[in-house]
Design a protein around this motif. Structure first.
Motif, mmCIF file in Angstrom:
data_model
loop_
_atom_site.group_PDB
_atom_site.id
_atom_site.type_symbol
_atom_site.label_atom_id
_atom_site.label_comp_id
_atom_site.label_asym_id
_atom_site.label_seq_id
_atom_site.Cartn_x
_atom_site.Cartn_y
_atom_site.Cartn_z
ATOM 1 N N VAL A 1 0.990 -1.230 -0.057
ATOM 2 C CA VAL A 1 -0.030 0.006 0.099
ATOM 3 C C VAL A 1 0.755 1.241 0.054
ATOM 4 O O VAL A 1 0.461 2.111 -0.825
ATOM 5 C CB VAL A 1 -0.990 0.046 1.368
ATOM 6 N N GLY A 2 2.073 1.238 0.638
ATOM 7 C CA GLY A 2 2.892 2.344 0.548
ATOM 8 C C GLY A 2 3.316 2.771 -0.945
ATOM 9 O O GLY A 2 3.578 3.848 -1.095
ATOM 10 N N GLN A 3 3.476 1.580 -1.731
ATOM 11 C CA GLN A 3 4.021 1.741 -2.866
ATOM 12 C C GLN A 3 2.907 2.485 -3.785
ATOM 13 O O GLN A 3 3.203 3.605 -4.553
ATOM 14 C CB GLN A 3 4.348 0.467 -3.656
ATOM 15 N N LEU A 4 1.824 2.327 -3.345
ATOM 16 C CA LEU A 4 0.459 2.982 -4.144
ATOM 17 C C LEU A 4 0.573 4.440 -3.679
ATOM 18 O O LEU A 4 0.372 5.323 -4.615
ATOM 19 C CB LEU A 4 -0.846 2.385 -3.937
ATOM 20 N N VAL A 5 0.697 4.462 -2.451
ATOM 21 C CA VAL A 5 0.573 6.037 -1.959
ATOM 22 C C VAL A 5 1.607 6.900 -2.380
ATOM 23 O O VAL A 5 1.732 7.920 -2.798
ATOM 24 C CB VAL A 5 0.806 5.875 -0.415
ATOM 25 N N ASP A 6 3.194 5.996 -2.391
ATOM 26 C CA ASP A 6 4.170 6.971 -2.759
ATOM 27 C C ASP A 6 4.031 7.452 -4.307
ATOM 28 O O ASP A 6 4.380 8.381 -4.796
ATOM 29 C CB ASP A 6 5.445 6.096 -2.723
ATOM 30 N N ARG A 7 3.540 6.430 -5.151
ATOM 31 C CA ARG A 7 3.438 6.472 -6.723
ATOM 32 C C ARG A 7 2.390 7.874 -6.698
ATOM 33 O O ARG A 7 2.510 8.637 -7.589
ATOM 34 C CB ARG A 7 2.901 5.477 -7.370
ATOM 35 N N ALA A 8 1.103 7.656 -6.150
ATOM 36 C CA ALA A 8 0.285 8.799 -6.298
ATOM 37 C C ALA A 8 0.798 9.902 -5.678
ATOM 38 O O ALA A 8 0.459 11.164 -6.404
ATOM 39 C CB ALA A 8 -1.123 8.502 -5.655
ATOM 40 N N ARG A 9 1.413 10.141 -4.721
ATOM 41 C CA ARG A 9 1.949 11.367 -4.142
ATOM 42 C C ARG A 9 3.038 12.031 -4.958
ATOM 43 O O ARG A 9 2.914 13.205 -5.473
ATOM 44 C CB ARG A 9 2.524 11.230 -2.776
ATOM 45 N N ALA A 10 4.041 11.084 -5.570
ATOM 46 C CA ALA A 10 4.928 11.807 -6.563
ATOM 47 C C ALA A 10 4.256 12.150 -7.650
ATOM 48 O O ALA A 10 4.782 13.243 -8.235
ATOM 49 C CB ALA A 10 5.892 10.573 -6.889
ATOM 50 N N ALA A 11 3.091 11.560 -8.151
ATOM 51 C CA ALA A 11 2.529 12.259 -9.489
ATOM 52 C C ALA A 11 1.769 13.326 -9.040
ATOM 53 O O ALA A 11 1.031 14.011 -10.062
ATOM 54 C CB ALA A 11 1.695 11.424 -9.944
ATOM 55 N N GLY A 12 1.758 13.830 -7.870
ATOM 56 C CA GLY A 12 0.938 15.071 -7.542
ATOM 57 C C GLY A 12 -0.429 14.821 -7.537
ATOM 58 O O GLY A 12 -1.453 15.860 -7.352
ATOM 59 N N GLU A 13 -0.874 13.742 -7.301
ATOM 60 C CA GLU A 13 -2.492 13.389 -7.119
ATOM 61 C C GLU A 13 -2.708 13.034 -6.025
ATOM 62 O O GLU A 13 -4.194 13.011 -5.826
ATOM 63 C CB GLU A 13 -2.755 12.488 -8.441
ATOM 64 N N LEU A 14 -2.024 12.924 -5.204
ATOM 65 C CA LEU A 14 -2.424 12.703 -3.668
ATOM 66 C C LEU A 14 -1.971 13.561 -2.835
ATOM 67 O O LEU A 14 -0.928 14.414 -2.946
ATOM 68 C CB LEU A 14 -1.728 11.426 -3.213
ATOM 69 N N ARG A 15 -2.671 14.160 -1.973
ATOM 70 C CA ARG A 15 -2.374 15.324 -0.870
ATOM 71 C C ARG A 15 -0.867 14.766 -0.343
ATOM 72 O O ARG A 15 -0.802 13.546 0.390
ATOM 73 C CB ARG A 15 -3.366 15.426 0.266
ATOM 74 N N ALA A 16 -0.360 15.820 -0.226
ATOM 75 C CA ALA A 16 1.007 15.307 0.596
ATOM 76 C C ALA A 16 1.129 14.734 2.075
ATOM 77 O O ALA A 16 1.938 14.084 2.453
ATOM 78 C CB ALA A 16 1.971 16.719 0.571
ATOM 79 N N ASP A 17 0.102 15.179 2.858
ATOM 80 C CA ASP A 17 -0.133 14.820 4.187
ATOM 81 C C ASP A 17 -0.658 13.418 4.406
ATOM 82 O O ASP A 17 -0.802 12.894 5.612
ATOM 83 C CB ASP A 17 -0.781 15.768 4.958
ATOM 84 N N VAL A 18 -1.162 12.723 3.405
ATOM 85 C CA VAL A 18 -1.835 11.560 3.432
ATOM 86 C C VAL A 18 -0.701 10.386 3.563
ATOM 87 O O VAL A 18 0.143 10.159 2.741
ATOM 88 C CB VAL A 18 -2.598 11.287 1.882
ATOM 89 N N SER A 19 -0.997 9.573 4.600
ATOM 90 C CA SER A 19 -0.146 8.486 5.074
ATOM 91 C C SER A 19 -0.812 6.959 4.405
ATOM 92 O O SER A 19 -2.059 7.007 4.325
ATOM 93 C CB SER A 19 0.413 8.622 6.264
ATOM 94 N N VAL A 20 -0.042 6.059 4.647
ATOM 95 C CA VAL A 20 -0.638 4.851 4.227
ATOM 96 C C VAL A 20 -1.837 4.298 5.383
ATOM 97 O O VAL A 20 -2.616 3.686 5.094
ATOM 98 C CB VAL A 20 0.708 3.461 4.641
ATOM 99 N N SER A 21 -1.351 4.828 6.736
ATOM 100 C CA SER A 21 -2.528 4.689 7.577
ATOM 101 C C SER A 21 -3.571 5.134 7.142
ATOM 102 O O SER A 21 -4.809 4.788 7.607
ATOM 103 C CB SER A 21 -2.069 5.008 8.982
ATOM 104 N N ASP A 22 -3.718 6.530 6.597
ATOM 105 C CA ASP A 22 -5.028 7.365 5.983
ATOM 106 C C ASP A 22 -5.710 6.299 5.200
ATOM 107 O O ASP A 22 -6.825 6.211 5.125
ATOM 108 C CB ASP A 22 -4.490 8.321 5.589
ATOM 109 N N VAL A 23 -5.001 5.955 4.291
ATOM 110 C CA VAL A 23 -5.550 4.933 3.275
ATOM 111 C C VAL A 23 -6.324 3.731 3.794
ATOM 112 O O VAL A 23 -7.416 3.359 3.427
ATOM 113 C CB VAL A 23 -4.586 4.558 2.155
ATOM 114 N N LEU A 24 -5.755 3.176 4.537
ATOM 115 C CA LEU A 24 -6.097 1.821 5.341
ATOM 116 C C LEU A 24 -7.449 2.381 6.184
ATOM 117 O O LEU A 24 -8.394 1.722 6.379
ATOM 118 C CB LEU A 24 -5.124 1.136 6.301
ATOM 119 N N LEU A 25 -7.314 3.505 6.712
ATOM 120 C CA LEU A 25 -8.511 4.071 7.652
ATOM 121 C C LEU A 25 -9.733 4.289 6.547
ATOM 122 O O LEU A 25 -10.836 4.112 7.021
ATOM 123 C CB LEU A 25 -8.118 5.309 8.463
#
Length: 249
Positions: A190-214
């Motif tokens: 899930v961290g890989q999914l989060v990192d990719r989306a954040r690097a692409a500028g499509e995910l808020r910078a403050d969103v973490s893996v825990s937020d996605v699972l939440l």
């Protein structure tokens, strides 16, 4: 918003002190010879019932409820799972493995980072995975506020109070599961999914893996009508996904 209480610590505490009433039971997985057809069928019924009961009532649901849903005697449940702890861990491990597979599938089949992340969330929420998430994969962002690395965050447990979801420190009995390999794999993928989306500028910078699972845990309400539950989950997830996306400055 109503979110199921996992009751994880109470389940583990009960499992640590409850023994099989029939005696002579062996933990699931210890058997080296094939099960008889009827025994295998009973095991499948128990596992299916456990997923349903724990998904509806949380991991604090009694073993008697599982036996009743499986239409077997409680002694049959205890012969395969000599304590509640064993059954709870089996269900949680299966759910964690399923989520990991879903995350890997999204990574491998979606080229666009946001599409991969949203696909994982939609698949996971539709499967009802959030109602069976083990608490060691739910973490708060306290470490980020203090500049600590992700692995330094304390495992947390879901609990319900006044109809809202809050996070509290994990009970001592459950701490032994914090380094569970299955949970670590889930967090990594899930961290890989989060990192990719954040690097692409499509995910808020403050969103973490825990937020996605939440989000998965939050967007999985338990409603008596299956159609209403599916519609509510889909609508809620649409709103949560909008909250995760980054916006132009």
């Amino acid at each position: 918003m109503h979110v199921q209480d996992s009751h994880w610590s109470s389940a583990l505490a009960a499992g640590a002190t409850t023994s099989a009433p029939t005696g002579g039971g062996r933990p699931d997985g210890a058997r080296t010879t094939p099960l008889r057809v009827d025994a295998q069928r009973n095991l499948e019924h128990v596992l299916r019932a456990a997923r349903e009961v724990f998904g509806e009532l949380g991991y604090g649901a009694p073993m008697e409820d599982v036996a009743r849903r499986a239409r077997v005697g409680v002694g049959t449940v205890y012969r395969r799972f000599p304590s509640k702890d064993v059954l709870v861990r089996r269900i949680a491990e299966e759910e964690t493995s399923r989520l990991t597979d879903q995350a890997r599938s999204a990574l491998g089949q979606e080229d666009e980072p946001w599409s991969a992340l949203s696909r994982f969330l939609r698949t996971s929420v539709a499967s009802g995975a959030g109602r069976l998430l083990p608490p060691q994969v739910l973490r708060v962002g306290v470490a980020e506020e203090h500049g600590l690395p992700d692995h330094a965050r304390l495992p947390q447990q879901r609990t319900q109070a006044a109809g809202e979801l809050r996070l509290v420190p994990e009970a001592p009995v459950a701490v032994a599961a914090r380094d569970d390999a299955g949970s670590a794999q889930l967090l990594e993928v899930v961290g890989q999914l989060v990192d990719r989306a954040r690097a692409a500028g499509e995910l808020r910078a403050d969103v973490s893996v825990s937020d996605v699972l939440l989000v998965i845990a939050t967007a999985a309400p338990s409603l008596p009508d299956a159609a209403q539950q599916a519609a509510a989950s889909s609508r809620l997830l649409d709103i949560l996904l909008e909250g995760l996306r980054s916006r132009p400055a």
